[in-house]
Design a protein around this motif. Sequence first.
Motif, PDB file in Angstrom:
ATOM      1  N   PHE A   1       0.833  -1.192   0.000  1.00  0.00           N
ATOM      2  CA  PHE A   1       0.000   0.000   0.000  1.00  0.00           C
ATOM      3  C   PHE A   1       0.876   1.253   0.000  1.00  0.00           C
ATOM      4  O   PHE A   1       0.680   2.185  -0.772  1.00  0.00           O
ATOM      5  N   LEU A   2       1.871   1.241   0.879  1.00  0.00           N
ATOM      6  CA  LEU A   2       2.797   2.369   0.918  1.00  0.00           C
ATOM      7  C   LEU A   2       3.499   2.512  -0.422  1.00  0.00           C
ATOM      8  O   LEU A   2       3.709   3.600  -0.932  1.00  0.00           O
ATOM      9  N   ARG A   3       3.809   1.350  -0.953  1.00  0.00           N
ATOM     10  CA  ARG A   3       4.498   1.344  -2.227  1.00  0.00           C
ATOM     11  C   ARG A   3       3.638   2.004  -3.298  1.00  0.00           C
ATOM     12  O   ARG A   3       4.113   2.801  -4.098  1.00  0.00           O
TER      13      ARG A   3
ATOM     14  N   GLU B   1       4.574   5.056  -5.467  1.00  0.00           N
ATOM     15  CA  GLU B   1       4.537   5.009  -6.935  1.00  0.00           C
ATOM     16  C   GLU B   1       3.667   6.121  -7.494  1.00  0.00           C
ATOM     17  O   GLU B   1       3.983   6.727  -8.511  1.00  0.00           O
ATOM     18  N   ALA B   2       2.540   6.338  -6.798  1.00  0.00           N
ATOM     19  CA  ALA B   2       1.636   7.383  -7.255  1.00  0.00           C
ATOM     20  C   ALA B   2       2.360   8.726  -7.235  1.00  0.00           C
ATOM     21  O   ALA B   2       2.238   9.527  -8.163  1.00  0.00           O
ATOM     22  N   ARG B   3       3.127   8.922  -6.180  1.00  0.00           N
ATOM     23  CA  ARG B   3       3.858  10.180  -6.040  1.00  0.00           C
ATOM     24  C   ARG B   3       4.898  10.301  -7.154  1.00  0.00           C
ATOM     25  O   ARG B   3       5.044  11.369  -7.758  1.00  0.00           O
ATOM     26  N   VAL B   4       5.559   9.190  -7.427  1.00  0.00           N
ATOM     27  CA  VAL B   4       6.552   9.192  -8.508  1.00  0.00           C
ATOM     28  C   VAL B   4       5.856   9.471  -9.838  1.00  0.00           C
ATOM     29  O   VAL B   4       6.272  10.324 -10.616  1.00  0.00           O
ATOM     30  N   ALA B   5       4.760   8.761 -10.056  1.00  0.00           N
ATOM     31  CA  ALA B   5       4.029   8.910 -11.316  1.00  0.00           C
ATOM     32  C   ALA B   5       3.566  10.355 -11.481  1.00  0.00           C
ATOM     33  O   ALA B   5       3.616  10.906 -12.577  1.00  0.00           O
TER      34      ALA B   5
ATOM     35  N   LYS C   1       9.596   1.468   7.297  1.00  0.00           N
ATOM     36  CA  LYS C   1       8.768   1.204   6.122  1.00  0.00           C
ATOM     37  C   LYS C   1       9.029   2.216   5.022  1.00  0.00           C
ATOM     38  O   LYS C   1       9.148   1.874   3.848  1.00  0.00           O
ATOM     39  N   LEU C   2       9.082   3.442   5.416  1.00  0.00           N
ATOM     40  CA  LEU C   2       9.378   4.483   4.433  1.00  0.00           C
ATOM     41  C   LEU C   2      10.766   4.296   3.849  1.00  0.00           C
ATOM     42  O   LEU C   2      10.980   4.456   2.652  1.00  0.00           O
ATOM     43  N   VAL C   3      11.675   3.943   4.737  1.00  0.00           N
ATOM     44  CA  VAL C   3      13.044   3.749   4.293  1.00  0.00           C
ATOM     45  C   VAL C   3      13.100   2.626   3.266  1.00  0.00           C
ATOM     46  O   VAL C   3      13.850   2.679   2.302  1.00  0.00           O
TER      47      VAL C   3
ATOM     48  N   GLU D   1      14.289   0.387  -1.985  1.00  0.00           N
ATOM     49  CA  GLU D   1      13.932  -0.301  -3.223  1.00  0.00           C
ATOM     50  C   GLU D   1      14.149   0.601  -4.414  1.00  0.00           C
ATOM     51  O   GLU D   1      14.591   0.182  -5.458  1.00  0.00           O
ATOM     52  N   GLU D   2      13.819   1.845  -4.201  1.00  0.00           N
ATOM     53  CA  GLU D   2      13.959   2.788  -5.291  1.00  0.00           C
ATOM     54  C   GLU D   2      15.422   2.942  -5.688  1.00  0.00           C
ATOM     55  O   GLU D   2      15.760   3.056  -6.838  1.00  0.00           O
ATOM     56  N   ARG D   3      16.240   2.917  -4.662  1.00  0.00           N
ATOM     57  CA  ARG D   3      17.660   3.112  -4.939  1.00  0.00           C
ATOM     58  C   ARG D   3      18.308   1.852  -5.491  1.00  0.00           C
ATOM     59  O   ARG D   3      19.231   1.914  -6.262  1.00  0.00           O
ATOM     60  N   GLY D   4      17.797   0.722  -5.008  1.00  0.00           N
ATOM     61  CA  GLY D   4      18.445  -0.546  -5.326  1.00  0.00           C
ATOM     62  C   GLY D   4      18.244  -0.935  -6.772  1.00  0.00           C
ATOM     63  O   GLY D   4      17.662  -0.180  -7.558  1.00  0.00           O
ATOM     64  N   PRO D   5      18.682  -2.160  -7.128  1.00  0.00           N
ATOM     65  CA  PRO D   5      18.479  -2.647  -8.492  1.00  0.00           C
ATOM     66  C   PRO D   5      16.994  -2.848  -8.760  1.00  0.00           C
ATOM     67  O   PRO D   5      16.203  -2.924  -7.824  1.00  0.00           O
ATOM     68  N   ALA D   6      16.654  -2.975 -10.050  1.00  0.00           N
ATOM     69  CA  ALA D   6      15.248  -3.085 -10.441  1.00  0.00           C
ATOM     70  C   ALA D   6      14.582  -4.277  -9.787  1.00  0.00           C
ATOM     71  O   ALA D   6      13.378  -4.294  -9.603  1.00  0.00           O
ATOM     72  N   THR D   7      15.363  -5.273  -9.420  1.00  0.00           N
ATOM     73  CA  THR D   7      14.794  -6.494  -8.862  1.00  0.00           C
ATOM     74  C   THR D   7      14.660  -6.400  -7.353  1.00  0.00           C
ATOM     75  O   THR D   7      14.533  -7.407  -6.686  1.00  0.00           O
ATOM     76  N   ALA D   8      14.701  -5.206  -6.830  1.00  0.00           N
ATOM     77  CA  ALA D   8      14.670  -5.018  -5.378  1.00  0.00           C
ATOM     78  C   ALA D   8      13.618  -5.894  -4.729  1.00  0.00           C
ATOM     79  O   ALA D   8      12.487  -5.955  -5.184  1.00  0.00           O
ATOM     80  N   SER D   9      14.009  -6.549  -3.669  1.00  0.00           N
ATOM     81  CA  SER D   9      13.061  -7.383  -2.954  1.00  0.00           C
ATOM     82  C   SER D   9      12.226  -6.477  -2.067  1.00  0.00           C
ATOM     83  O   SER D   9      12.569  -5.327  -1.829  1.00  0.00           O
ATOM     84  N   GLY D  10      11.114  -7.026  -1.605  1.00  0.00           N
ATOM     85  CA  GLY D  10      10.221  -6.196  -0.805  1.00  0.00           C
ATOM     86  C   GLY D  10      10.685  -6.044   0.632  1.00  0.00           C
ATOM     87  O   GLY D  10      10.073  -5.356   1.406  1.00  0.00           O
ATOM     88  N   SER D  11      11.763  -6.705   0.995  1.00  0.00           N
ATOM     89  CA  SER D  11      12.111  -6.705   2.408  1.00  0.00           C
ATOM     90  C   SER D  11      12.768  -5.389   2.806  1.00  0.00           C
ATOM     91  O   SER D  11      13.360  -4.689   1.998  1.00  0.00           O
TER      92      SER D  11
END
Length: 797
Positions: free
Chosen positions: A582-584, A588-592, A747-749, A754-764
């Motif tokens: 949900f946060l994601r 994403e909405a903010r990014v979009a 959670k925010l972090v 994920e945003e910073r990491g590789p495209a395959t960033a895991s959800g953890s």
Amino acid sequence: MFGHSHRGGGGGGGHRRRRDEDYPVHETDVPATQIGEQTGPLHDVDALLAADQQRQLASFSFGGVADQLPPSPELIVQGYGRVALPLVDPAEAARLAATCQQAPFGRGTETLVDTAVRRTWQLDPAAFAVHGAEWNDGIAAFGPLIAEKMGFAGTPLSLEPYKLLLYEPGGHFACHRDTEKEDGMFATLVIQLPSVHSGGQLIVYRNGVPIFHDFGAARGTAASQCHYAVHYADAEHEVTPVTQGYRLALVYSVCWPASQGEPTVPPTSADADGTAALAAALGKLADEERRFYHLLDHDYTAKSIKQLGERALKGVDRERVASLCAASRLLSQDRRYAFYIAEATRKTLHAFDGPESGWSEYWEPVIRFERYQRLDGTRIPGDASLGHLFTNRDVLNPDSKSMLQLWAGHRRQESGWLGNDGPSQDTIYSKYVLIAWPERLAGVFEVLAQHDTRALKALVATQPTDAQLIELLDAIKASIALSEEDEEKIEALHMRLRHETLNALVARPFNAALFERYMDLFPTADSHLYSPCGSVDLVRLARHKEAWSAVRPRMLAAFSKQPTVAEQALSDCLVQNPPPDFLRMLYEARVAADEAQSEDDQAKLAAVKALVEQQVASLRAERDRMYPPPSSDTYWRFDKADYGSDHRVFTFLHGPERTLTLPMPQGSSQAHRFLSHCNRALSGLPPRSSKRAKSARPRLPAFSFTATATGEGESTTVTLTKTDEYPQRREVERLGARQAMDKQIAKLVTLLGEERGPATASGSASGSASGSASGSAVDISDASPLGAELPSQATGD
Ligand SMILES: O=C(O)CCC(=O)C(=O)O
Ligand SMILES: [Fe+2]
């Protein structure tokens, strides 16, 4: 009644009444060809209702003088002889009655005698005969006559004598239908022999409308000629009580020929009045879930409609409503129509555009319905106008009237002033309307009439099918979209509805289409966030796995359009520990949203990152402000300590010193009292003197110390020494609260990680120890797990 505001501001000034001829505005009519259907099932209903009423009546039941029969038939009765007609002598009548049986009537499979229902003497055909060729020819002529009148000329109908009936004063037959006595019997022919009597009318009902047969009474031919009446056997009919004299009647069964030619099934009364055809057309409309309305022809008072419902209807209105109801009853349950009567108004508004342009329509005419009631007169609560749910096409218009013809009748006109827009003129037409609504969706209609959350709850309580709920949600949407209510009211309703709708949807087995409707109803981000339970409901939706995957794309779209609402949602929802996805989504909405605005990808991303980082930073600042790390300076300051009974102790507890020695000049008894006071405070109990002393429960105090007495007599002292127990407990609490906030921050972090990491960033959640540019700003090393790093020893001592 019409509360909406006017276009262009200024508002309507005070209306003042004028006489009709003062009004300069004449509306351009809408021709009949644009109202109702020109082809299709609703048009078929029009045509069938419009079919000549008289012709329909005439084929349903008809009668009159039987010219073809001899005026003095030769009636012979076994055991009596020839009956002199008309029969007037009471002694003769009694002698004739003595040869007859009391006529029974059928109820279900039984045959009963009950003179309250039927009182007449009867004879079987075997016990009587009418002689003469003229009679026989006359009877034979009825076959073609009936066939023709009923609309199937050429069909060889046969007539079977059934009974001879003798009515004395008091004789009658209550309302009934005739049972089939012979194969193919579908109608009844009654021949009244020349008789002198009062009363004894035959009344046949067509959809509750009576058709009277007086057998020549009004024309004065009853005594001198035979008269006849024909009716469908399944039509309700009755014979009113004979009040004077005697009535002799012969009853024949009219039979359809046995299976040569077609149709082989004998007709019924439904065929006579077009009910079967009407039912077929109605059924088609029902299949298309069509709703329609019909403006009633006659004028009614609110009182009569309110008290009587359908029974208040007059003339053609009564006929047509009865026909529609009868046709609907012929359909299977799920294809029937529910009918309502309501008050209808049509309001036009014209504005004066100046001497050159003259008057013009200021807005489209508005049709409103209100005060709905069922045909039985019961009122449906709620007054929401459903006029906007019908188009001109949904008008039942059997008389092919134009708009102004349809609304002709009661009209009110008012002049007004439209602020800067100049003079205006309202015209309000009012009528009664019959509304037809598919019966299986009647709940939806009633809900819409109420137009509030109560209504939604009411429908939900009936355990509607998904289809019904979908229909409701669609209808609510249509009704909101077109509603004339002021925006604030709609907004408020919308808000309350949103929460109720979600409640209803999550309580039932998942259906993607329902959640689609939910999003249709509440398509904007702020409709989700800024409403009762807004953020709570959002998180609830996000926790519902299936629903969430159904709504997520549209949520994303909605929040992308309103980036500031997305930000608000981000912070509002955090406290509820929302699912990461949900946060994601919000992120994403903010990014979009930013993507839609900025050209430079890096800049966009940086902007969003900055936003989240800002959020993280403010949360951390808040956390540190509320739960600062302990220091040697503060460790022994028990600044939440409540020790009101002794200010020296209070000051000591709040201060940095670890010990306090107090003189007890009155010796050991004073020291003893002091110590017991301390112990009581340490146990969390209030001082004995306190009023709460008895009832209060011990609560762990925000301090801890030991107290010991030394010395004797006047030199007795008590020494208080602060212990670690309280500051350590305080630390456990601090770390717990801090950790809760740290979870939110983490959670925010995660998003940033994920945003910073590789495209395959895991959800953890990873603190991204890899060390990117923003890593230091968001590292979460501060979030120490509860209990792991508790100081085992007091610091700063
Ligand atoms: O007496 C009549 O006119 C009709 C009687 C009747 O309805 C019947 O016998 O079923
Ligand atoms: Fe009858």
